[in-house]
Design a protein around this motif. Sequence first.
Motif, PDB file in Angstrom:
ATOM      1  N   CYS A  31       0.761  -1.208  -0.031  1.00 13.06           N
ATOM      2  CA  CYS A  31       0.001  -0.002   0.059  1.00 13.06           C
ATOM      3  C   CYS A  31       0.686   1.409  -0.052  1.00 13.06           C
ATOM      4  O   CYS A  31       1.763   1.548   0.882  1.00 13.06           O
ATOM      5  CB  CYS A  31      -0.801   0.082   1.170  1.00 13.06           C
ATOM      6  N   CYS A  34       0.047   3.181   3.605  1.00 12.16           N
ATOM      7  CA  CYS A  34       0.172   2.755   4.974  1.00 12.16           C
ATOM      8  C   CYS A  34       1.256   1.762   4.914  1.00 12.16           C
ATOM      9  O   CYS A  34       1.671   1.250   5.976  1.00 12.16           O
ATOM     10  CB  CYS A  34      -0.942   2.156   5.685  1.00 12.16           C
ATOM     11  N   CYS A  50      -7.269  -0.892   0.353  1.00  8.54           N
ATOM     12  CA  CYS A  50      -6.435  -1.339   1.380  1.00  8.54           C
ATOM     13  C   CYS A  50      -7.578  -1.439   2.652  1.00  8.54           C
ATOM     14  O   CYS A  50      -8.028  -0.570   3.025  1.00  8.54           O
ATOM     15  CB  CYS A  50      -5.378  -0.367   1.483  1.00  8.54           C
ATOM     16  N   CYS A  53      -6.032   0.903   5.502  1.00  3.35           N
ATOM     17  CA  CYS A  53      -5.971   2.368   5.615  1.00  3.35           C
ATOM     18  C   CYS A  53      -6.927   3.153   4.694  1.00  3.35           C
ATOM     19  O   CYS A  53      -7.205   4.215   4.695  1.00  3.35           O
ATOM     20  CB  CYS A  53      -4.718   3.176   5.507  1.00  3.35           C
ATOM     21  N   TYR A  55      -7.039   3.224   1.383  1.00  2.00           N
ATOM     22  CA  TYR A  55      -6.405   3.673   0.272  1.00  2.00           C
ATOM     23  C   TYR A  55      -7.308   2.923  -1.052  1.00  2.00           C
ATOM     24  O   TYR A  55      -7.193   1.613  -0.950  1.00  2.00           O
ATOM     25  CB  TYR A  55      -4.900   3.317   0.203  1.00  2.00           C
TER      26      TYR A  55
HETATM   27 ZN   LIG Z   1      -3.127   0.910   3.312  1.00  2.38          ZN
END
Ligand SMILES: [Zn+2]
Length: 289
Positions: A31, A34, A50, A53, A55
């Motif tokens: 990622c 993170c 993700c 986090c 994303y």
């Molecule tokens: Zn992430």
Amino acid sequence: MKDFFTKKKKYATVPSAKARQDVPEGIVRKCPKCKKIMYVKELKKHLFVCQSCGYHYPIGAYERAEMLFDADSYVEFDKNMVSLNPLQFPNYMHKLESDRKKTKLNEAVWTGKGRIEDCECAVAIMDKGFRMGSMGSVVGEKITRLIEYAGKQGIPVIIFSASGGARMQEGVLSLMQMAKTSAALKAFSENGGLYISIMTHPTTGGVSASFASLGDYNLAEPGALIGFAGRRIIEQTIGAELPPDFQTAEFLLKHGQLDQVVPRAELRTVLGRILSIHTEGSAEAWDRN
Ligand SMILES: [Zn+2]
């Protein structure tokens, strides 16, 4: 002194730059936000978001189509339309060819029709993996044809934008696509057509300044960069520093330029609601959802 040189590295457990390069891309992905490493299989299950986090990984047009439409309900239009090299721009054809291999697309946009939550609609999906999703003559033409087709069929249009802007290698012919797509949308809208724009990372330049901002509903994916000119150019022009979240989807929502920021996992449901309200023409459709 000896101790100093033999001291163990404090961060010995962090993989070295070399080891990180060795992570096989096809099996796991790291990622960018993170830094968590996840199996691609697992990521795919979560629509390339993700789980640590939130994303949203940029995804290709074919992947997007697969996760967007009801199973086996969609067909592609104008698959074989390809760009010429009107300005004889050096190396342009070679670059197009290499992006074709990379994305399996012939141009930076996929167009077609299919059903979302049982509502038929015409959909364009840009792919930033193809020349940064830049808009040349073919992108403009495919999108315009799609809008005209939807107008004739009386079905809604949905466009997923992901673009660095107009395509430099086609010069003014690229810029003309801004007017062409906008004019097609205006005619479509005057005829009562519904257009939903979904801005994904990144939606910039000539695409943000034309069809991406013209939706009856303007939605965006979380964290998407959306804007016309880059941060540095604006800062230099106005001589002031911009806030850190400037040009993110969340910033635009806060300032009234978007209707909603929709996480990928909720997108089909949100689209289903909007489509059913407009195709069934009543608030009951909303309540039912
Ligand atoms: Zn992430």
